[in-house]
Design an enzyme around this catalytic site. Structure first.
Site, short mmCIF file in Angstrom:
data_model
loop_
_atom_site.label_atom_id
_atom_site.label_comp_id
_atom_site.label_asym_id
_atom_site.label_seq_id
_atom_site.Cartn_x
_atom_site.Cartn_y
_atom_site.Cartn_z
N SER A 285 0.85 -1.19 0.00
CA SER A 285 0.00 0.00 0.00
C SER A 285 0.88 1.23 0.00
CB SER A 285 -0.92 0.02 1.23
OG SER A 285 -1.78 1.15 1.18
N GLU A 286 0.53 2.22 -0.83
CA GLU A 286 1.44 3.36 -1.02
C GLU A 286 1.59 4.24 0.20
OE1 GLU A 286 -2.13 4.49 -3.79
OE2 GLU A 286 -1.27 2.66 -2.95
#
Length: 220
Positions: free
Chosen positions: A47-48
């Site tokens: 997840s960024e």
């Protein structure tokens, strides 16, 4: 017309994610894929906002408000998972370290251009966020979307009319009606879902399609 639900589509995409892959699931529909990844495959979800090793959504009542994905949804962390600065996370994205990302879409063009962050409406979000980095940084880029909008307009178009996220970046499109590959020869349909026929799919899709179906019953 019998097509796939979002959950069925998420399960179908999950089957195409191979052992050992590092994968980012975009905000919205793609996050559901995490709930259907085969338990016997080691797959690393990124997840960024700075997480690697996410698991499926937590059971009701077991949410941790400090453990969320980039869409602010509660997630779980698998054994060996880790957290890091979002600057390092974007370095992973931009450096080609992700094998696959799955993004939502407003439009995908016949040559694989992606528009997924704004319709140009005054109420649209003000910036593209991390989608642009994912679209050009991942080794393979998949789209998960409904084939038609609520107004009955196809999301597969000759040219995108919405602001672009990335150019010629999409490899495969998964919709509730079909699986399609973007190839040098054009859009190639690999699977049809439900009772969707080749003639019907072409009738609602304003780009030329060719058909190279891999199975006769893709939803079995």
């Amino acid at each position: 017309m019998n097509t796939l639900t979002h959950q069925q589509l998420a399960e179908r995409i999950a089957r195409d994610i191979p052992e050992g892959a590092y994968v980012n699931l975009g905000i919205g529909m793609p996050t559901q894929i995490a709930n259907y990844l085969p338990a016997d495959r080691e797959i690393f979800l990124h997840s960024e906002n700075g997480i690697l090793g996410m698991g499926p959504a937590p059971a009701p009542g077991e949410e941790d408000p400090e453990l969320i994905n980039a869409g602010k949804q509660p997630v779980t962390l698998l054994a060996g998972g880790c957290y890091f600065h979002h600057g390092d996370s974007f370095t992973m994205m931009r450096g080609g370290h992700l094998d696959i990302c799955v993004l939502g879409a407003y439009q995908v063009s016949a040559r694989g251009d992606l528009a997924n962050w704004s319709t140009g409406a005054p109420s649209s979000i003000p910036a593209v966020g991390g989608a642009m980095d994912l679209a050009i940084g991942a080794k393979q880029v998949f789209v998960m979307t409904e084939h038609l909008t609520k107004k009955g307009e196809c999301k597969i178009v000759e040219q995108c009319s919405y602001p672009l996220t990335g150019m010629a970046c999409i490899d495969r499109i998964y919709t509730d009606m079909a699986v399609m590959d973007i190839t040098p020869e054009g859009v190639v349909v690999r699977e049809l879902f439900g009772d969707v026929t080749a003639d019907y799919l072409q009738s609602v899709t304003p780009v030329a399609l060719s058909f190279a179906l891999l199975t006769d019953d893709a939803t079995a």
